[in-house]
Design an enzyme around this catalytic site. Structure first.
Site, mmCIF file in Angstrom:
data_model
loop_
_atom_site.group_PDB
_atom_site.id
_atom_site.type_symbol
_atom_site.label_atom_id
_atom_site.label_comp_id
_atom_site.label_asym_id
_atom_site.label_seq_id
_atom_site.Cartn_x
_atom_site.Cartn_y
_atom_site.Cartn_z
ATOM 1 N N ASN A 17 54.584 19.718 41.528
ATOM 2 C CA ASN A 17 53.555 19.644 40.506
ATOM 3 C C ASN A 17 54.081 19.906 39.099
ATOM 4 O OD1 ASN A 17 50.634 19.889 39.534
ATOM 5 N ND2 ASN A 17 51.437 21.939 39.077
ATOM 6 N N TYR A 38 56.185 10.001 28.853
ATOM 7 C CA TYR A 38 55.462 10.683 29.917
ATOM 8 C C TYR A 38 54.946 9.677 30.945
ATOM 9 C CZ TYR A 38 51.659 13.409 32.113
ATOM 10 O OH TYR A 38 50.805 14.029 33.000
ATOM 11 N N LYS A 97 55.871 9.444 34.954
ATOM 12 C CA LYS A 97 54.841 9.582 35.989
ATOM 13 C C LYS A 97 54.746 8.314 36.836
ATOM 14 C CE LYS A 97 53.296 13.787 35.334
ATOM 15 N NZ LYS A 97 53.518 14.815 36.372
#
Length: 249
Positions: free
Chosen positions: A90, A157, A161
């Site tokens: 996470n 980012y 991801k």
């Protein structure tokens, strides 16, 4: 019988937000949790809350972007609790928010390291002890950013991801036959420190069909599903928990 009775789980990025909620929930469902974050003080506060609620927890502070941290997590899961069944990778960070042409190489490298390389390193050390137990579940926290939508200033980012989806598929191709289920959890906006101020949260809420952002436990429940026997035939999947965000783009 609790959903994760007699299971051992590693959770990174566990000192706040989704990670904290996941650690608390997994422990409440019977798992012995090995929790990680860089901030030792905040990590110990989460551990104290878990123990107060009757859960079983061990802490390993360290940077999830380096191999040594993941080696310690796996080794201590084995030495303290006897093995490893579940991992929730996470840890992550938004990083520099700039148009792509203004992002430095160092800022790009940081975004990939904290969001993608950290997940690869986690899986590399988590898979061997899971194989020793006959399989396991690995959950990666991805995002709607980079998968269903682009957000201005978040190219690095989003790329990191989105890269998690390739990692999930590769692990599935290599290890599903050996009992390891790898899946990605794709939250929408979540009410954490990273969500910004009230105006930013209101803007984010408008991106979602439900016209709100999630509370961390709402995302933790989806991680619990993916980690548990309820998802026994779910492998290589991308599960959106985004309040309808992807559906209304």
């Amino acid at each position: 019988m609790k959903l994760l009775e007699n299971k051992v789980a590693i959770i990174t990025g566990a000192s706040s937000g989704i990670g904290r909620a996941t650690a608390m929930m997994f422990a409440a469902e019977g798992a012995a949790v090995v929790i990680n974050a860089r901030g030792e003080k905040a990590l110990h506060e989460v551990a104290a809350d878990i123990r107060e609620a009757g859960g079983c927890v061990h802490t390993v502070a360290g940077d999830a972007g380096i191999a040594e941290t993941h080696a310690r997590l796996a080794n201590e899961a084995i030495s303290v609790f006897g093995g490893l069944d579940i991992a929730v990778n996470n840890a992550g960070a938004v990083g520099a928010m700039k148009p792509l042409a203004e992002i430095s190489t160092a800022e790009w490298d940081h975004a990939l390291n904290v969001n993608l390389t950290s997940a690869f390193l986690g899986a590399r050390y988590q898979i061997p002890p899971m194989l020793m137990r006959g399989g396991g579940s690995i959950v990666f926290t991805s995002s709607f950013v980079g998968t269903s939508a682009g957000i201005p200033g978040m190219a690095a980012y989003g790329a990191a991801k989105a890269g998690l989806m390739g990692l999930v598929k590769g692990i599935t191709a290599d290890y599903a036959v050996k009992g390891i289920r790898a899946n990605a959890l794709l939250p929408g906006g979540v009410d954490t420190a990273a969500a910004g101020d009230d105006a930013q949260k209101e803007w984010a809420a408008g991106l979602h069909a439900m016209r709100r952002i999630a509370e961390p436990p709402e995302i933790a429940r989806v991680a619990l599903f993916l980690a548990s026997p309820m998802a026994s035939f779910v492998a290589g999947a991308a599960l959106f928990a985004d309040g309808g965000n992807a559906a209304v783009k």
